[in-house]
Design a protein around this motif. Sequence first.
Motif, PDB file in Angstrom:
ATOM      1  N   LEU A  10       0.837  -1.381  -0.007  1.00 42.61           N
ATOM      2  CA  LEU A  10      -0.032  -0.191   0.080  1.00 42.61           C
ATOM      3  C   LEU A  10       0.860   1.140  -0.051  1.00 42.61           C
ATOM      4  CD1 LEU A  10      -1.730  -2.358   1.255  1.00 42.61           C
ATOM      5  CD2 LEU A  10      -2.963  -0.542   2.344  1.00 42.61           C
ATOM      6  N   VAL A  11       0.746   1.945  -0.759  1.00 42.21           N
ATOM      7  CA  VAL A  11       1.463   3.217  -1.303  1.00 42.21           C
ATOM      8  C   VAL A  11       1.266   4.114  -0.009  1.00 42.21           C
ATOM      9  CG1 VAL A  11       2.210   5.134  -2.606  1.00 42.21           C
ATOM     10  CG2 VAL A  11       2.014   2.763  -3.469  1.00 42.21           C
ATOM     11  N   GLY A  14       2.103   9.812   2.157  1.00 44.47           N
ATOM     12  CA  GLY A  14       3.468  10.665   2.023  1.00 44.47           C
ATOM     13  C   GLY A  14       3.801  10.509   0.523  1.00 44.47           C
ATOM     14  N   LYS A  15       3.208   9.831  -0.395  1.00 42.05           N
ATOM     15  CA  LYS A  15       3.805   9.876  -1.566  1.00 42.05           C
ATOM     16  C   LYS A  15       2.384  10.272  -2.495  1.00 42.05           C
ATOM     17  CE  LYS A  15       6.444   7.134  -3.822  1.00 42.05           C
ATOM     18  NZ  LYS A  15       7.021   5.869  -4.207  1.00 42.05           N
ATOM     19  N   GLY A  16       2.301  11.490  -2.898  1.00 44.43           N
ATOM     20  CA  GLY A  16       1.233  11.937  -3.764  1.00 44.43           C
ATOM     21  C   GLY A  16       0.146  12.465  -2.815  1.00 44.43           C
ATOM     22  N   LEU A  17      -0.022  11.933  -1.812  1.00 46.90           N
ATOM     23  CA  LEU A  17      -1.168  12.785  -1.050  1.00 46.90           C
ATOM     24  C   LEU A  17      -0.766  13.349   0.270  1.00 46.90           C
ATOM     25  CD1 LEU A  17      -3.901   9.745  -1.549  1.00 46.90           C
ATOM     26  CD2 LEU A  17      -3.795  11.927  -2.492  1.00 46.90           C
ATOM     27  N   GLN A  18       0.411  14.193   0.196  1.00 50.06           N
ATOM     28  CA  GLN A  18       0.723  14.774   1.417  1.00 50.06           C
ATOM     29  C   GLN A  18      -0.037  15.313   2.265  1.00 50.06           C
ATOM     30  OE1 GLN A  18       2.016  14.671  -1.586  1.00 50.06           O
ATOM     31  NE2 GLN A  18       4.309  14.032  -1.611  1.00 50.06           N
ATOM     32  N   ALA A  28       0.378   6.202  14.979  1.00 51.08           N
ATOM     33  CA  ALA A  28       1.370   5.153  14.488  1.00 51.08           C
ATOM     34  C   ALA A  28       2.353   5.675  13.693  1.00 51.08           C
ATOM     35  CB  ALA A  28       0.604   4.254  13.975  1.00 51.08           C
ATOM     36  N   ARG A  29       1.836   6.910  13.370  1.00 51.13           N
ATOM     37  CA  ARG A  29       2.943   7.752  12.290  1.00 51.13           C
ATOM     38  C   ARG A  29       4.078   8.307  12.957  1.00 51.13           C
ATOM     39  NH1 ARG A  29      -1.377   9.784   7.877  1.00 51.13           N
ATOM     40  NH2 ARG A  29      -1.431   8.013   6.522  1.00 51.13           N
ATOM     41  N   ILE A  30       5.303   8.021  12.710  1.00 46.70           N
ATOM     42  CA  ILE A  30       6.338   8.837  13.460  1.00 46.70           C
ATOM     43  C   ILE A  30       7.334   9.468  12.484  1.00 46.70           C
ATOM     44  CG2 ILE A  30       6.496   7.233  15.343  1.00 46.70           C
ATOM     45  CD1 ILE A  30       8.811   5.791  14.070  1.00 46.70           C
ATOM     46  N   GLU A  31       7.072   9.250  11.169  1.00 45.58           N
ATOM     47  CA  GLU A  31       8.016   9.932  10.060  1.00 45.58           C
ATOM     48  C   GLU A  31       7.279  11.157   9.610  1.00 45.58           C
ATOM     49  OE1 GLU A  31       6.825   6.710   9.620  1.00 45.58           O
ATOM     50  OE2 GLU A  31       8.602   5.526  10.246  1.00 45.58           O
ATOM     51  N   THR A  32       7.953  12.050   9.027  1.00 47.85           N
ATOM     52  CA  THR A  32       7.231  12.964   8.265  1.00 47.85           C
ATOM     53  C   THR A  32       6.826  12.489   6.925  1.00 47.85           C
ATOM     54  OG1 THR A  32       9.327  13.765   7.077  1.00 47.85           O
ATOM     55  CG2 THR A  32       9.111  14.727   9.227  1.00 47.85           C
ATOM     56  N   ALA A  33       6.002  13.001   6.090  1.00 50.16           N
ATOM     57  CA  ALA A  33       5.637  12.636   4.926  1.00 50.16           C
ATOM     58  C   ALA A  33       6.988  12.398   3.856  1.00 50.16           C
ATOM     59  CB  ALA A  33       4.713  13.704   4.128  1.00 50.16           C
ATOM     60  N   ASP A  34       8.025  13.188   4.070  1.00 52.81           N
ATOM     61  CA  ASP A  34       9.184  13.040   3.062  1.00 52.81           C
ATOM     62  C   ASP A  34       9.927  11.548   3.351  1.00 52.81           C
ATOM     63  OD1 ASP A  34       8.735  15.286   1.634  1.00 52.81           O
ATOM     64  OD2 ASP A  34       9.981  16.460   2.643  1.00 52.81           O
ATOM     65  N   GLU A  35       9.857  11.608   4.862  1.00 53.49           N
ATOM     66  CA  GLU A  35      10.444  10.028   5.253  1.00 53.49           C
ATOM     67  C   GLU A  35       9.603   8.950   4.913  1.00 53.49           C
ATOM     68  OE1 GLU A  35      12.833  12.248   9.350  1.00 53.49           O
ATOM     69  OE2 GLU A  35      10.525  11.487   9.642  1.00 53.49           O
ATOM     70  N   ALA A  36       8.480   9.302   5.025  1.00 56.14           N
ATOM     71  CA  ALA A  36       7.562   8.125   4.693  1.00 56.14           C
ATOM     72  C   ALA A  36       7.487   7.692   3.263  1.00 56.14           C
ATOM     73  CB  ALA A  36       6.126   8.455   5.285  1.00 56.14           C
ATOM     74  N   ALA A  37       7.699   8.808   2.383  1.00 61.19           N
ATOM     75  CA  ALA A  37       7.741   8.523   1.107  1.00 61.19           C
ATOM     76  C   ALA A  37       9.106   7.902   0.727  1.00 61.19           C
ATOM     77  CB  ALA A  37       8.020   9.882   0.382  1.00 61.19           C
ATOM     78  N   ALA A  38      10.285   8.152   1.333  1.00 60.29           N
ATOM     79  CA  ALA A  38      11.563   7.435   1.080  1.00 60.29           C
ATOM     80  C   ALA A  38      11.537   6.189   1.785  1.00 60.29           C
ATOM     81  CB  ALA A  38      12.771   8.383   2.053  1.00 60.29           C
ATOM     82  N   LYS A  48      10.596  -5.857  -5.312  1.00 59.98           N
ATOM     83  CA  LYS A  48      10.380  -5.602  -6.661  1.00 59.98           C
ATOM     84  C   LYS A  48      10.334  -7.192  -7.414  1.00 59.98           C
ATOM     85  CE  LYS A  48      14.625  -3.897  -8.439  1.00 59.98           C
ATOM     86  NZ  LYS A  48      15.218  -2.986  -9.030  1.00 59.98           N
ATOM     87  N   LYS A  49      11.062  -7.905  -6.821  1.00 62.12           N
ATOM     88  CA  LYS A  49      11.474  -9.144  -7.630  1.00 62.12           C
ATOM     89  C   LYS A  49      10.428 -10.135  -7.380  1.00 62.12           C
ATOM     90  CE  LYS A  49      16.323  -8.239  -8.600  1.00 62.12           C
ATOM     91  NZ  LYS A  49      17.768  -8.744  -8.444  1.00 62.12           N
ATOM     92  N   HIS A  50       9.379  -9.939  -6.308  1.00 59.16           N
ATOM     93  CA  HIS A  50       8.707 -11.089  -5.959  1.00 59.16           C
ATOM     94  C   HIS A  50       7.454 -11.252  -7.090  1.00 59.16           C
ATOM     95  CE1 HIS A  50       5.608 -13.159  -3.829  1.00 59.16           C
ATOM     96  NE2 HIS A  50       6.397 -13.362  -2.960  1.00 59.16           N
ATOM     97  N   PRO A  51       7.245 -12.432  -7.359  1.00 60.16           N
ATOM     98  CA  PRO A  51       6.650 -12.743  -8.545  1.00 60.16           C
ATOM     99  C   PRO A  51       5.242 -12.164  -8.222  1.00 60.16           C
ATOM    100  CG  PRO A  51       7.278 -14.688  -7.620  1.00 60.16           C
ATOM    101  CD  PRO A  51       7.907 -13.669  -6.883  1.00 60.16           C
ATOM    102  N   ARG A  52       4.503 -12.333  -7.250  1.00 59.23           N
ATOM    103  CA  ARG A  52       3.176 -11.692  -7.039  1.00 59.23           C
ATOM    104  C   ARG A  52       3.306 -10.449  -6.020  1.00 59.23           C
ATOM    105  NH1 ARG A  52       0.972 -17.800  -5.978  1.00 59.23           N
ATOM    106  NH2 ARG A  52       0.759 -18.324  -8.046  1.00 59.23           N
ATOM    107  N   HIS A  53       3.801  -9.564  -6.610  1.00 62.30           N
ATOM    108  CA  HIS A  53       4.038  -8.355  -6.012  1.00 62.30           C
ATOM    109  C   HIS A  53       2.837  -7.158  -6.556  1.00 62.30           C
ATOM    110  CE1 HIS A  53       6.487  -4.283  -4.953  1.00 62.30           C
ATOM    111  NE2 HIS A  53       5.589  -4.543  -4.186  1.00 62.30           N
ATOM    112  N   THR A  54       2.026  -7.015  -5.699  1.00 60.92           N
ATOM    113  CA  THR A  54       0.980  -6.147  -6.002  1.00 60.92           C
ATOM    114  C   THR A  54       1.221  -4.591  -5.348  1.00 60.92           C
ATOM    115  OG1 THR A  54      -0.602  -7.787  -6.457  1.00 60.92           O
ATOM    116  CG2 THR A  54      -1.560  -5.614  -6.379  1.00 60.92           C
ATOM    117  N   ILE A  55       1.271  -3.695  -6.140  1.00 63.31           N
ATOM    118  CA  ILE A  55       1.135  -2.352  -5.346  1.00 63.31           C
ATOM    119  C   ILE A  55      -0.104  -1.569  -5.811  1.00 63.31           C
ATOM    120  CG2 ILE A  55       2.211   0.069  -6.123  1.00 63.31           C
ATOM    121  CD1 ILE A  55       4.483  -1.423  -7.319  1.00 63.31           C
ATOM    122  N   ILE A  56      -0.770  -1.183  -4.747  1.00 60.17           N
ATOM    123  CA  ILE A  56      -2.174  -0.513  -4.278  1.00 60.17           C
ATOM    124  C   ILE A  56      -1.687   0.945  -4.239  1.00 60.17           C
ATOM    125  CG2 ILE A  56      -4.002  -0.450  -2.951  1.00 60.17           C
ATOM    126  CD1 ILE A  56      -3.606  -3.250  -3.932  1.00 60.17           C
TER     127      ILE A  56
END
Length: 78
Positions: A10-11, A14-18, A28-38, A48-56
Amino acid sequence: MESYDAIFHLVSAGKGLQEFYQLESNEARIETADEAAALDDKILECWKKHPRHTIINNAVDFESKMVNVANQIKEFLQ
């Protein structure tokens, strides 16, 4: 990696919906949006190499994102 049948990433908001990424409303959040994106990028790289990697990707709202997750899991289990 072989221990997992599937990966559902689950993206972070912090990436795109700051504007929705707030520390004040989520203990539960301890990182800034930029830290979370990183961290999000690092996690994506790890799996990324997992054969069944789904990005939400981020949705318009959290409920839509959860519906997408549920649909992806249902599809995987069929």
